[in-house]
Design a protein around this motif. Sequence first.
Motif, PDB file in Angstrom:
ATOM      1  N   VAL A 189     -79.079  70.685 -43.515  1.00 21.58           N
ATOM      2  CA  VAL A 189     -78.374  69.801 -42.114  1.00 21.58           C
ATOM      3  C   VAL A 189     -78.210  70.583 -40.889  1.00 21.58           C
ATOM      4  O   VAL A 189     -77.722  70.216 -40.191  1.00 21.58           O
ATOM      5  CB  VAL A 189     -77.185  70.903 -42.579  1.00 21.58           C
ATOM      6  N   LYS A 190     -79.516  71.376 -40.461  1.00 28.89           N
ATOM      7  CA  LYS A 190     -79.933  71.523 -38.815  1.00 28.89           C
ATOM      8  C   LYS A 190     -80.064  70.035 -38.002  1.00 28.89           C
ATOM      9  O   LYS A 190     -79.155  70.553 -37.003  1.00 28.89           O
ATOM     10  CB  LYS A 190     -81.061  72.570 -38.988  1.00 28.89           C
ATOM     11  N   PRO A 191     -80.623  69.315 -38.133  1.00 23.46           N
ATOM     12  CA  PRO A 191     -80.404  68.065 -37.582  1.00 23.46           C
ATOM     13  C   PRO A 191     -79.504  67.271 -37.553  1.00 23.46           C
ATOM     14  O   PRO A 191     -78.801  67.142 -36.211  1.00 23.46           O
ATOM     15  CB  PRO A 191     -82.161  67.060 -38.216  1.00 23.46           C
ATOM     16  N   GLN A 192     -78.805  67.501 -38.601  1.00 19.22           N
ATOM     17  CA  GLN A 192     -77.393  66.590 -37.830  1.00 19.22           C
ATOM     18  C   GLN A 192     -76.281  67.292 -37.468  1.00 19.22           C
ATOM     19  O   GLN A 192     -75.163  66.985 -36.536  1.00 19.22           O
ATOM     20  CB  GLN A 192     -76.063  66.533 -39.513  1.00 19.22           C
ATOM     21  N   ILE A 193     -76.381  68.587 -37.501  1.00 14.23           N
ATOM     22  CA  ILE A 193     -75.621  69.490 -36.686  1.00 14.23           C
ATOM     23  C   ILE A 193     -76.195  69.305 -35.207  1.00 14.23           C
ATOM     24  O   ILE A 193     -75.040  69.400 -33.777  1.00 14.23           O
ATOM     25  CB  ILE A 193     -75.338  71.000 -37.687  1.00 14.23           C
ATOM     26  N   ALA A 247     -77.978  79.170 -31.899  1.00 17.48           N
ATOM     27  CA  ALA A 247     -77.391  80.379 -32.211  1.00 17.48           C
ATOM     28  C   ALA A 247     -75.694  79.505 -32.153  1.00 17.48           C
ATOM     29  O   ALA A 247     -74.525  79.687 -33.286  1.00 17.48           O
ATOM     30  CB  ALA A 247     -76.467  81.312 -30.991  1.00 17.48           C
ATOM     31  N   GLU A 248     -75.741  78.187 -31.432  1.00 19.61           N
ATOM     32  CA  GLU A 248     -74.573  77.448 -32.171  1.00 19.61           C
ATOM     33  C   GLU A 248     -74.317  77.012 -33.592  1.00 19.61           C
ATOM     34  O   GLU A 248     -73.404  76.358 -34.161  1.00 19.61           O
ATOM     35  CB  GLU A 248     -74.325  76.409 -30.424  1.00 19.61           C
ATOM     36  N   ILE A 249     -75.589  76.560 -33.604  1.00 19.87           N
ATOM     37  CA  ILE A 249     -75.913  75.754 -34.682  1.00 19.87           C
ATOM     38  C   ILE A 249     -75.793  76.138 -36.098  1.00 19.87           C
ATOM     39  O   ILE A 249     -75.169  76.312 -36.835  1.00 19.87           O
ATOM     40  CB  ILE A 249     -77.739  75.559 -35.254  1.00 19.87           C
ATOM     41  N   GLN A 303     -77.518  67.438 -33.545  1.00 18.61           N
ATOM     42  CA  GLN A 303     -76.493  66.055 -32.993  1.00 18.61           C
ATOM     43  C   GLN A 303     -75.789  65.758 -33.334  1.00 18.61           C
ATOM     44  O   GLN A 303     -75.311  65.168 -31.565  1.00 18.61           O
ATOM     45  CB  GLN A 303     -77.098  64.500 -33.983  1.00 18.61           C
ATOM     46  N   GLN A 304     -74.820  65.894 -33.787  1.00 18.98           N
ATOM     47  CA  GLN A 304     -72.973  66.419 -33.597  1.00 18.98           C
ATOM     48  C   GLN A 304     -72.649  67.135 -32.020  1.00 18.98           C
ATOM     49  O   GLN A 304     -72.124  66.762 -31.587  1.00 18.98           O
ATOM     50  CB  GLN A 304     -72.562  67.162 -35.038  1.00 18.98           C
ATOM     51  N   LEU A 305     -73.327  68.589 -32.443  1.00 15.29           N
ATOM     52  CA  LEU A 305     -73.296  69.426 -31.021  1.00 15.29           C
ATOM     53  C   LEU A 305     -74.076  68.420 -29.419  1.00 15.29           C
ATOM     54  O   LEU A 305     -73.278  68.727 -28.551  1.00 15.29           O
ATOM     55  CB  LEU A 305     -73.544  70.460 -31.324  1.00 15.29           C
ATOM     56  N   GLN A 306     -74.798  68.064 -30.229  1.00 12.08           N
ATOM     57  CA  GLN A 306     -75.309  67.572 -28.364  1.00 12.08           C
ATOM     58  C   GLN A 306     -74.914  66.298 -28.166  1.00 12.08           C
ATOM     59  O   GLN A 306     -74.653  66.225 -27.280  1.00 12.08           O
ATOM     60  CB  GLN A 306     -76.769  67.247 -29.014  1.00 12.08           C
ATOM     61  N   ALA A 307     -73.835  65.272 -29.450  1.00 10.01           N
ATOM     62  CA  ALA A 307     -72.914  64.587 -28.775  1.00 10.01           C
ATOM     63  C   ALA A 307     -71.702  64.554 -27.895  1.00 10.01           C
ATOM     64  O   ALA A 307     -71.290  64.367 -27.488  1.00 10.01           O
ATOM     65  CB  ALA A 307     -72.836  63.667 -30.295  1.00 10.01           C
ATOM     66  N   GLY A 308     -71.322  66.423 -28.894  1.00 11.51           N
ATOM     67  CA  GLY A 308     -70.172  66.444 -28.200  1.00 11.51           C
ATOM     68  C   GLY A 308     -70.342  67.350 -26.497  1.00 11.51           C
ATOM     69  O   GLY A 308     -69.542  66.746 -25.886  1.00 11.51           O
ATOM     70  N   LYS A 309     -70.998  68.206 -26.265  1.00 12.95           N
ATOM     71  CA  LYS A 309     -71.207  68.637 -24.843  1.00 12.95           C
ATOM     72  C   LYS A 309     -72.237  66.803 -24.323  1.00 12.95           C
ATOM     73  O   LYS A 309     -71.761  67.164 -23.193  1.00 12.95           O
ATOM     74  CB  LYS A 309     -73.273  69.464 -25.153  1.00 12.95           C
ATOM     75  N   GLN A 310     -72.724  65.909 -24.262  1.00  8.27           N
ATOM     76  CA  GLN A 310     -72.652  64.753 -23.356  1.00  8.27           C
ATOM     77  C   GLN A 310     -71.441  64.100 -23.352  1.00  8.27           C
ATOM     78  O   GLN A 310     -71.006  63.690 -21.842  1.00  8.27           O
ATOM     79  CB  GLN A 310     -73.563  63.776 -23.607  1.00  8.27           C
ATOM     80  N   GLN A 311     -70.496  64.215 -24.351  1.00  8.98           N
ATOM     81  CA  GLN A 311     -69.316  63.278 -23.600  1.00  8.98           C
ATOM     82  C   GLN A 311     -68.243  64.088 -22.806  1.00  8.98           C
ATOM     83  O   GLN A 311     -67.762  64.699 -22.248  1.00  8.98           O
ATOM     84  CB  GLN A 311     -68.869  63.839 -25.153  1.00  8.98           C
ATOM     85  N   GLN A 312     -68.629  65.570 -22.986  1.00 11.03           N
ATOM     86  CA  GLN A 312     -68.435  66.660 -22.054  1.00 11.03           C
ATOM     87  C   GLN A 312     -68.354  66.518 -21.343  1.00 11.03           C
ATOM     88  O   GLN A 312     -67.671  66.526 -19.806  1.00 11.03           O
ATOM     89  CB  GLN A 312     -68.183  67.831 -22.936  1.00 11.03           C
ATOM     90  N   GLN A 313     -69.793  66.243 -21.164  1.00  7.18           N
ATOM     91  CA  GLN A 313     -70.288  66.116 -19.566  1.00  7.18           C
ATOM     92  C   GLN A 313     -69.950  64.819 -18.927  1.00  7.18           C
ATOM     93  O   GLN A 313     -69.625  64.767 -17.625  1.00  7.18           O
ATOM     94  CB  GLN A 313     -71.910  66.839 -19.434  1.00  7.18           C
ATOM     95  N   GLN A 314     -69.788  63.703 -20.014  1.00  7.07           N
ATOM     96  CA  GLN A 314     -69.823  62.626 -19.257  1.00  7.07           C
ATOM     97  C   GLN A 314     -67.995  62.449 -18.421  1.00  7.07           C
ATOM     98  O   GLN A 314     -68.327  61.856 -17.701  1.00  7.07           O
ATOM     99  CB  GLN A 314     -69.869  61.465 -20.227  1.00  7.07           C
ATOM    100  N   GLN A 315     -67.411  63.441 -19.271  1.00  8.99           N
ATOM    101  CA  GLN A 315     -65.701  63.661 -18.620  1.00  8.99           C
ATOM    102  C   GLN A 315     -65.906  63.818 -18.000  1.00  8.99           C
ATOM    103  O   GLN A 315     -65.068  63.361 -16.874  1.00  8.99           O
ATOM    104  CB  GLN A 315     -65.062  63.816 -19.820  1.00  8.99           C
ATOM    105  N   ALA A 316     -66.109  65.346 -17.704  1.00 10.66           N
ATOM    106  CA  ALA A 316     -66.543  66.138 -16.365  1.00 10.66           C
ATOM    107  C   ALA A 316     -66.494  65.045 -15.241  1.00 10.66           C
ATOM    108  O   ALA A 316     -66.050  65.396 -13.463  1.00 10.66           O
ATOM    109  CB  ALA A 316     -67.167  66.886 -16.629  1.00 10.66           C
ATOM    110  N   PHE A 317     -67.842  64.405 -15.618  1.00  7.93           N
ATOM    111  CA  PHE A 317     -68.138  64.037 -14.479  1.00  7.93           C
ATOM    112  C   PHE A 317     -67.115  62.707 -14.000  1.00  7.93           C
ATOM    113  O   PHE A 317     -66.856  62.175 -12.798  1.00  7.93           O
ATOM    114  CB  PHE A 317     -70.050  62.244 -14.735  1.00  7.93           C
ATOM    115  N   ILE A 318     -66.630  62.036 -14.940  1.00  3.33           N
ATOM    116  CA  ILE A 318     -65.799  60.407 -14.599  1.00  3.33           C
ATOM    117  C   ILE A 318     -64.617  61.599 -13.897  1.00  3.33           C
ATOM    118  O   ILE A 318     -64.199  60.488 -12.972  1.00  3.33           O
ATOM    119  CB  ILE A 318     -65.367  60.196 -15.879  1.00  3.33           C
ATOM    120  N   GLN A 319     -64.446  62.894 -14.345  1.00  4.27           N
ATOM    121  CA  GLN A 319     -62.838  63.250 -13.102  1.00  4.27           C
ATOM    122  C   GLN A 319     -63.471  63.559 -12.135  1.00  4.27           C
ATOM    123  O   GLN A 319     -62.876  63.900 -11.029  1.00  4.27           O
ATOM    124  CB  GLN A 319     -62.306  64.638 -14.249  1.00  4.27           C
ATOM    125  N   GLU A 320     -64.503  64.274 -11.373  1.00  7.49           N
ATOM    126  CA  GLU A 320     -64.844  64.245 -10.512  1.00  7.49           C
ATOM    127  C   GLU A 320     -65.068  62.669  -9.795  1.00  7.49           C
ATOM    128  O   GLU A 320     -64.050  63.273  -8.288  1.00  7.49           O
ATOM    129  CB  GLU A 320     -66.831  64.660 -10.388  1.00  7.49           C
TER     130      GLU A 320
END
Length: 171
Positions: A106-110, A85-87, A112-129
């Motif tokens: 384009v599904k693989p690129q989308i 659904a996100e893709i 990958q882009q969404l996965q990278a965004g989620k990873q960045q958000q999770q890493q930022q949340a971890f750093i904030q903790e």
Amino acid sequence: FRSAEETKDVLAKIGDHSITETDIADAIAGQMVRINNQLYSTKKQAVDSAIADYLIDQEAKKRSLTREQLLKQEVEDKIPAVTDAEIQQVFDSNKARLGGKTLEEVKPQIQQQLQAGKQQQQQQAFIQELRKAASVKMFLKPPIVDVATNGAPTRGPANAPITIVEFSDYQ
């Protein structure tokens, strides 16, 4: 003969005429504000990055893990999977820019882009903790812009630590 104090802000001389910092200050004021803001932003990003690196390294040491193991455990393993659904939503929102390509193309690129965004958000949340637990004190201050308010209507004490200036045009 002039003392060093008298000539320290002289930038150029034409015969006996001197051009000083004061002479050009008004001409470059806007550019200097932008440059000072860029300088602050660059320093802030570097300081935040150094803080994050230090906190991650310390947390890894505390848990007897490598940095990579810690990030896998706290970031990669906690990232929710990208859904179809996100893709589809990204695809539908960007159809015009995809040059007629199909979802399958384009599904693989989308994904990958969404996965990278989620990873960045999770890493930022971890750093904030980590930052909350470490009581980080930031001494880097944003640039201060002096705005002349002489003669303008004002409210509040003249020695207030912050001055808010409203620019408006009444027609």
